[in-house]
Design an enzyme around this catalytic site. Sequence first.
Site, PDB file in Angstrom:
ATOM      1  N   CYS A 106      36.496  47.699  39.592  1.00  0.00           N
ATOM      2  CA  CYS A 106      36.014  48.601  38.557  1.00  0.00           C
ATOM      3  C   CYS A 106      35.527  49.919  39.119  1.00  0.00           C
ATOM      4  O   CYS A 106      35.578  50.942  38.462  1.00  0.00           O
ATOM      5  CB  CYS A 106      34.894  47.946  37.773  1.00  0.00           C
ATOM      6  SG  CYS A 106      35.406  46.390  37.092  1.00  0.00           S
ATOM      7  N   HIS A 150      41.875  36.344  30.349  1.00  0.00           N
ATOM      8  CA  HIS A 150      42.807  36.922  31.334  1.00  0.00           C
ATOM      9  C   HIS A 150      42.429  36.675  32.789  1.00  0.00           C
ATOM     10  O   HIS A 150      43.180  36.991  33.693  1.00  0.00           O
ATOM     11  CB  HIS A 150      43.020  38.423  31.069  1.00  0.00           C
ATOM     12  CG  HIS A 150      41.922  39.325  31.502  1.00  0.00           C
ATOM     13  ND1 HIS A 150      41.910  39.923  32.751  1.00  0.00           N
ATOM     14  CD2 HIS A 150      40.808  39.761  30.878  1.00  0.00           C
ATOM     15  CE1 HIS A 150      40.828  40.705  32.855  1.00  0.00           C
ATOM     16  NE2 HIS A 150      40.150  40.609  31.730  1.00  0.00           N
TER      17      HIS A 150
HETATM   18  C1  PLP Z   1      36.347  40.537  34.253  1.00  0.00           C
HETATM   19  C2  PLP Z   1      34.881  40.366  34.122  1.00  0.00           C
HETATM   20  C3  PLP Z   1      34.196  40.828  33.000  1.00  0.00           C
HETATM   21  C4  PLP Z   1      34.871  41.577  31.889  1.00  0.00           C
HETATM   22  O1  PLP Z   1      35.754  40.762  31.192  1.00  0.00           O
HETATM   23  P1  PLP Z   1      36.815  41.377  30.149  1.00  0.00           P
HETATM   24  O2  PLP Z   1      37.310  40.207  29.400  1.00  0.00           O
HETATM   25  O3  PLP Z   1      37.863  42.019  30.993  1.00  0.00           O
HETATM   26  O4  PLP Z   1      36.084  42.341  29.290  1.00  0.00           O
HETATM   27  C5  PLP Z   1      32.831  40.608  32.931  1.00  0.00           C
HETATM   28  N1  PLP Z   1      32.187  39.962  33.921  1.00  0.00           N
HETATM   29  C6  PLP Z   1      32.806  39.507  35.020  1.00  0.00           C
HETATM   30  C7  PLP Z   1      32.041  38.774  36.071  1.00  0.00           C
HETATM   31  C8  PLP Z   1      34.180  39.695  35.165  1.00  0.00           C
HETATM   32  O5  PLP Z   1      34.792  39.253  36.244  1.00  0.00           O
END
Ligand code: PLP
Length: 394
Positions: A330, A205
């Site tokens: 976050c 995503h």
């Molecule tokens: C978005 C993100 C995640 C988490 O990814 P998800 O697929 O949403 O669980 C972990 N690390 C970084 C650096 C991110 O940008």
Amino acid sequence: MGKNTSIYLDYNATTPTDPRVLDYMLPYYKDKFGNAASFHHKFGQEAKKAVEDSRKILASELNGKIREIVFTSGATESINLAIKGLCGKIGRKKNHIITQATEHKAVLDTCNAMKNKGWEVTMLPVNPEGFVNPDDVLASLKNETILVAIMHANNEIGTVQPIADIGEICREHGIYFLVDAAQSFGKLSIDVQKMNIDLLAASAHKIYGPKGIGILYVNQKNPRISLQLQIDGGSHERGFRSGTLPVPLIAGFGEAVRIAEEDRDVENEHLLHLRDKLIDEIKAAHPDVELNGSRKKRLTNNVNICFPGVDAETLIMKMKSVACSTGSACSSANLEPSHVLKAIGHRNEMAHSAIRFSLGRFTTEDEIDRAIEIINKTVTAIKKTSPRHRLLSV
Ligand SMILES: *Cc1c(COP(=O)(O)O)cnc(C)c1O
């Protein structure tokens, strides 16, 4: 687009699913809905083929092997599987993990969970641009070290870490190397062999694929890695991760990476131009602003700026048509300033003045021009009413 249309500048938080990806996924919700594990009939075989086609694209994007790609629900799950799975498998005789201060919470919280179970965690500092020093990694190694976990590109400030240098150190000392590549996979070229990466987490995503699908790359040769299962069940994914595969999401992830690879150079050039224009024109209007992170070794789509004396929450609320985030998406819900901005040396007040604008595939020059005008005008307006700036201009 009308004047009041929102401008989406939060691509580091998530991206819209590319319409081409969505078109590619739809048949797997409709006619080709089979279970990829049902190999006795056409429905299952079609689904299985879609999964394996995608796996092939993902493996090739990393220069890994097809059997080294494990599908998960996203980068968070991949990171949990990597850290808990490795520590669980190896056991307490090797109970030391090295990571660094600006990692995503998925890594920090998982390391903390291991700490609570008796593992030792070394938290390396970063310099003011957000870089970890490979020499610090080397100096922190011990006989008990099992894992080094360093992200590729930072989600808040875009800093791209010297992954290949760190990988070389880890390989020389026989220590496993985990890379959180959620922000770089598909955007920067990654070669797990040249970079000596053993475990790598990525997510669809963040690169115009669907939400709820990710991968963990697991090195299967020199060294061959085994992980303790985190989800018990039907031994899918060669025993690394049980559960019926979400075929439409997997197909969409593969297509998203295929497109990202095909368009990468043109897209990075486009983003670089818009990113630098945004930075330069905000700086021109407000010379006191500070760019967080490195100007050079930075994601082409990330801008993170401190507006001294301006409260970021207030600024965002006043710019209703610009969708962006304060320090970190976050931690937007709590009042603690971002751990990343603290790690690069900002005190609370400065950290609370930071905004992240992140651009993407569908960002237009017109949108950036409008955003610049809105940002600059709003910052000027806030400064006029702020006691600190009134005093300064007397
Ligand atoms: C978005 C993100 C995640 C988490 O990814 P998800 O697929 O949403 O669980 C972990 N690390 C970084 C650096 C991110 O940008």
